[in-house]
Enzyme design. Structure first.
Site, PDB file in Angstrom:
ATOM      1  N   TRP A 455       0.803  -1.225   0.000  1.00  0.00           N
ATOM      2  CA  TRP A 455       0.000   0.000   0.000  1.00  0.00           C
ATOM      3  C   TRP A 455       0.840   1.281   0.000  1.00  0.00           C
ATOM      4  CZ3 TRP A 455      -0.334  -4.178   3.206  1.00  0.00           C
ATOM      5  CH2 TRP A 455      -1.403  -5.061   2.971  1.00  0.00           C
ATOM      6  N   ASP A 456       2.151   1.188  -0.201  1.00  0.00           N
ATOM      7  CA  ASP A 456       3.021   2.358  -0.144  1.00  0.00           C
ATOM      8  C   ASP A 456       2.977   2.997   1.242  1.00  0.00           C
ATOM      9  OD1 ASP A 456       4.804   4.318  -1.000  1.00  0.00           O
ATOM     10  OD2 ASP A 456       3.230   5.626  -1.754  1.00  0.00           O
ATOM     11  N   MET A 457       2.911   2.165   2.272  1.00  0.00           N
ATOM     12  CA  MET A 457       2.882   2.669   3.642  1.00  0.00           C
ATOM     13  C   MET A 457       4.300   2.744   4.210  1.00  0.00           C
ATOM     14  SD  MET A 457      -0.169   3.507   4.415  1.00  0.00           S
ATOM     15  CE  MET A 457      -1.824   3.298   3.777  1.00  0.00           C
ATOM     16  N   LYS A 484       2.072   6.455   8.123  1.00  0.00           N
ATOM     17  CA  LYS A 484       1.000   6.804   7.196  1.00  0.00           C
ATOM     18  C   LYS A 484      -0.323   6.161   7.609  1.00  0.00           C
ATOM     19  CE  LYS A 484       3.483   7.649   2.842  1.00  0.00           C
ATOM     20  NZ  LYS A 484       3.641   7.190   1.444  1.00  0.00           N
TER      21      LYS A 484
END
Length: 779
Positions: A455-457, A484
């Site tokens: 999730w691009d966290m 995030k």
């Protein structure tokens, strides 16, 4: 004619609501829109026949809609207004004499009933305007827990020598001339314009995020196009400037600079050339050493004053790698990471963390998460390279020199949304904070905050260090890690062990073929994670775009936080901007509390098979909005904010808040909507709905917090204890940077850079603005 036109309007609304409402029902959604659509059609038919029953039926629509809306969302004006606006206005129109008096027998009784319904609607509307179900009202403790707190460095209280003031990154100043009682008397002291403005040919992500540093009587800043500038702290007058000539490259994902690094050579004679230095990171992957007094290049450093950070990369496409954040200077070393373009290609530069000699630029050690056991400098001349596409660190590090540790927030490898084929080291170090030994570069501990991140966290924020009193009253070296996904982790910075409970919660399953999802994901006892989205949380300016957002919610895959990416399209919430981002949080080490700006904005992501991605040059390469190519991967990804047909968020406001929490207990004391839609709409409307923002806060010992960041172009001051706003001033451009404070000649100043942010579309500019108390209130 009025009866006919009104009937046609009611029929059109009925057909729209009934048709779309029927679609929503087939998707498993609310029956309300289908039912009220049929009722609108019934009202239109009765009105066309001039039957007084039209008033009775519409009264039922009005009362039923009010009850349904309050049942769904309570007395939240911003949500009730979207649900009831059109219906209430039509109710008032139908009650007007030119409609009511033209109906047949029974119009008197129907008029009375409709009048009562209209009055009820108005009462609910007015009452809800004074309610805020999302607000948490409370106070942080005012007790001084640590009378002599550990600030992480010993220098003059009036200085701000590093990005977060000290290596601890607290964003806390011991200055107390500006207080909650006199902050309203702040006035402009000076304004400086850099001349570095956003160009038509710039990439969309051209942003101004710098926090100035201040040493003695001088401020040092950098600009998006990599100018380094020294300013007189009293007047804002330019002392010198240096142009790195980093040029433009359309393949860069970001064009920004968050700050420069100051270092004093302890062995140099006072006043000698380059005895004190400023290091400038650039958008073309260089680190340049400048004399802090003159701005001249320190030619004895590295290659004629310049470190070339692309050295040792197996693949080094121009524009794919750069440093947007200042390195940290400790123990005679400069420790630096680098930003890698998200989702451009699987053959990008390494995320290696390197330490260079601050005097000579010689490589001292390199920690490569793809080969973490060996930190001995690689033989670049002999052709050795770092691991391609390993997790990188684009944000700011924190340092505890006494413990000999540097704390590095790590991201993921490209592609962010596809975990097929990741190595064991990638799985271990992605989306974590790793503590590295300053002397050797070896990792001492790692704490991961997302398992198998899809999730691009990445961990976006500088970790914040302070000492927190334990149950026995003794201070414990702590680290605060904002994320995030909304969790704020409080760890023992010696070991990485949690000081506030860190647990695992079940996570949604069902990744694409060949991939997998982690069975559980971590969460913290101190968390600003949002509640999962429900259909009732969908929003719009009107009933109609709200209905479309309800349909869109059901069309996407969504099972709460960590819903896996999909070909169907998934909702990512919190979205890619995160609940917290590079602005981090600010802490008061005396009171051991924090202040932050949680943001809530859902995104969507849809996987695109590689065969369906247009050839290079015919499609976007990577962005937080649009098609991300992921060259070399089996899928690209199309992503962006979850917006309705009118281009506004599908989820109901508030989207941005200010909040305070006790770091000893994890208790959230308050949470208030922050910011207005003044700069989000064609008209300058001052409605305080709580808007998104990106940037960070700063705390002073006077009990005041300063924060820009929000998309409405203001700098604001808040009471740290309650979170209540005390002062604001209009900025000439977006204030998406973190403010700082300093003093000179006994006068305290607050400074913010206002230059806008390309991602969120705030007004660009080139301003450095300073504020101070007027002479009558400065003490």
């Amino acid at each position: 004619m009025l009866i006919l036109l009104t009937s046609l309007v009611l029929a059109a609304i009925g057909l729209t609501l009934g048709g779309l409402g029927g679609w929503l029902v087939t998707l498993g959604g609310s029956w309300y829109y289908l039912i009220v659509g049929l009722a609108f059609l019934g009202t239109a038919w009765l009105l066309l026949r001039r039957r007084a029953e039209a008033l009775w039926l519409y009264s039922a629509i009005l009362v039923g809609s009010i009850l349904w809306a309050v049942w769904e969302v309570g007395f939240d004006w911003w949500q009730l207004g979207a649900r009831g606006g059109v219906i209430v206005l039509l109710g008032i129109w139908l009650w007007m004499p030119w409609i009511r008096n033209r109906l047949g027998q029974g119009r008197l009784g129907g008029g009375v009933i409709l009048a009562v319904a209209n009055v009820l609607a108005i009462i609910v509307a007015v009452y809800s305007m004074f309610q805020d179900p999302q607000d948490i009202a409370g106070s942080l403790n005012t007790d001084v827990v640590a009378a002599t707190p550990n600030l992480g460095a010993d220098f003059d209280d009036g200085d701000w020598q590093q990005y977060g003031r000290t290596p601890y990154g607290q964003r806390y100043s011991p200055l107390d001339q500006i207080t909650t009682e006199n902050v309203a008397n702040l006035a402009p002291a000076w304004t400086y314009q850099t001349g570095d403005v956003k160009l038509p040919e710039d990439v969309g992500e051209t942003t101004y995020q710098v926090t100035p540093i201040k040493i003695d009587d001088t401020l040092y800043i950098c600009t998006p196009h990599n100018l380094a500038i020294a300013l007189d702290a009293r007047t804002g007058t330019e002392k010198w400037r240096f142009d790195a000539n980093s040029g433009l490259n359309p393949d860069r994902q970001h064009q920004t600079c968050r700050g420069v690094t100051y270092w004093a050579d302890p062995a140099a004679a006072a006043g000698s050339a380059c005895a004190t230095r400023v290091y400038l990171p650039t958008a073309d992957a260089r680190l340049i050493a400048l004399d802090a007094t003159t701005g001249q290049v320190c030619a004895s450093f590295a290659d004629a004053g310049t470190l070339h950070l692309e050295a040792g990369m197996k693949y080094s496409p121009a524009g794919y790698y750069y440093s947007t954040s200042p390195p940290v200077a400790v123990d005679g070393k400069l420790i630096i990471g680098g930003a890698v373009n998200d989702n451009y290609s699987t053959q990008e530069q390494s995320g290696v963390i390197r330490a260079f000699d601050a005097l000579t630029g010689e490589l001292v050690w390199n920690w490569d998460s793809g080969n973490p056991q060996d930190t001995t400098p690689i033989d670049i001349a002999g052709g050795e390279t770092y691991t391609t596409n390993s997790p990188n660190s684009w944000s700011v590090f924190a340092v505890d020199a006494a413990l000999g540790l540097v704390y590095v927030p790590l991201g993921n490898q490209v592609p962010d949304q596809i975990g097929i084929g990741r190595s064991a080291n990638v799985e271990k170090y992605s989306s974590s904070i790793v503590a590295l030994d300053i002397a050797s570069g070896r990792d001492v501990w790692v704490q991961q905050f997302v398992h198998h991140d899809l999730w691009d966290m990445d961990v976006p924020a500088q970790p914040v260090l302070l000492d927190i009193n334990g149950p026995d009253g003794a201070p414990v070296p702590a680290l605060v890690g904002p994320t995030k996904q909304g969790d704020i982790y409080v760890l023992d910075r010696r070991t990485g062990a949690p000081l506030l409970a860190m647990t695992e919660e079940p996570a949604p399953q069902g990744a694409i073929e060949g991939d997998f999802t982690a069975a559980t994901q971590p969460t913290s006892a101190l968390s600003f994670k949002p509640e999962p989205l429900e259909e009732k949380d969908m929003w719009g300016i009107t009933l109609f775009d709200q209905l479309m957002c309800r349909i869109a919610l059901h069309q996407h895959r969504y099972e709460g936080r960590y819903t896996p990416p999909s070909l169907q399209g998934s909702i990512v919430y919190p979205g890619n901007f995160g609940t917290f981002n590079w602005g981090s949080v600010a802490v008061d080490p005396e009171r051991q509390v924090m202040f932050g700006m949680p943001t809530y904005l859902a995104f969507t992501s849809r996987l695109v098979p590689a065969a369906e991605i247009p050839p290079k040059g015919q499609g976007e390469k990577g962005s937080e909005q649009g098609l991300n190519r992921n060259d070399g991967a089996p899928y690209g990804v199309f992503m962006g904010p979850f917006l309705g047909p009118l281009g506004i968020p599908c989820q109901a406001p508030g989207w941005g808040f200010v909040a305070g929490a006790d770091l000893r207990t994890g208790e959230i004391a308050y949470k208030h909507r922050n910011g207005t839609v003044r700069d989000m709409t064609p008209l300058p409307l001052p409605f305080k709905v709580g808007v998104p923002g990106i940037g960070g806060p700063m705390i002073t010992r006077g009990g005041v917090v300063f924060l820009g960041a929000a998309v409405d172009n203001f700098l604001r001051a808040y009471d740290l204890t309650t979170g209540n706003q005390l002062w604001e001033t209009r900025l000439p451009a977006g204030g998406q940077s973190t403010p700082m404070t300093y003093s000179v000649d006994g006068k305290q100043y607050v400074v913010i850079v206002a230059g806008g942010h390309g991602s969120i579309g705030t007004k660009p500019g080139d301003y450095v603005l300073a504020y101070t108390l007027d002479d009558d209130t400065s003490g």
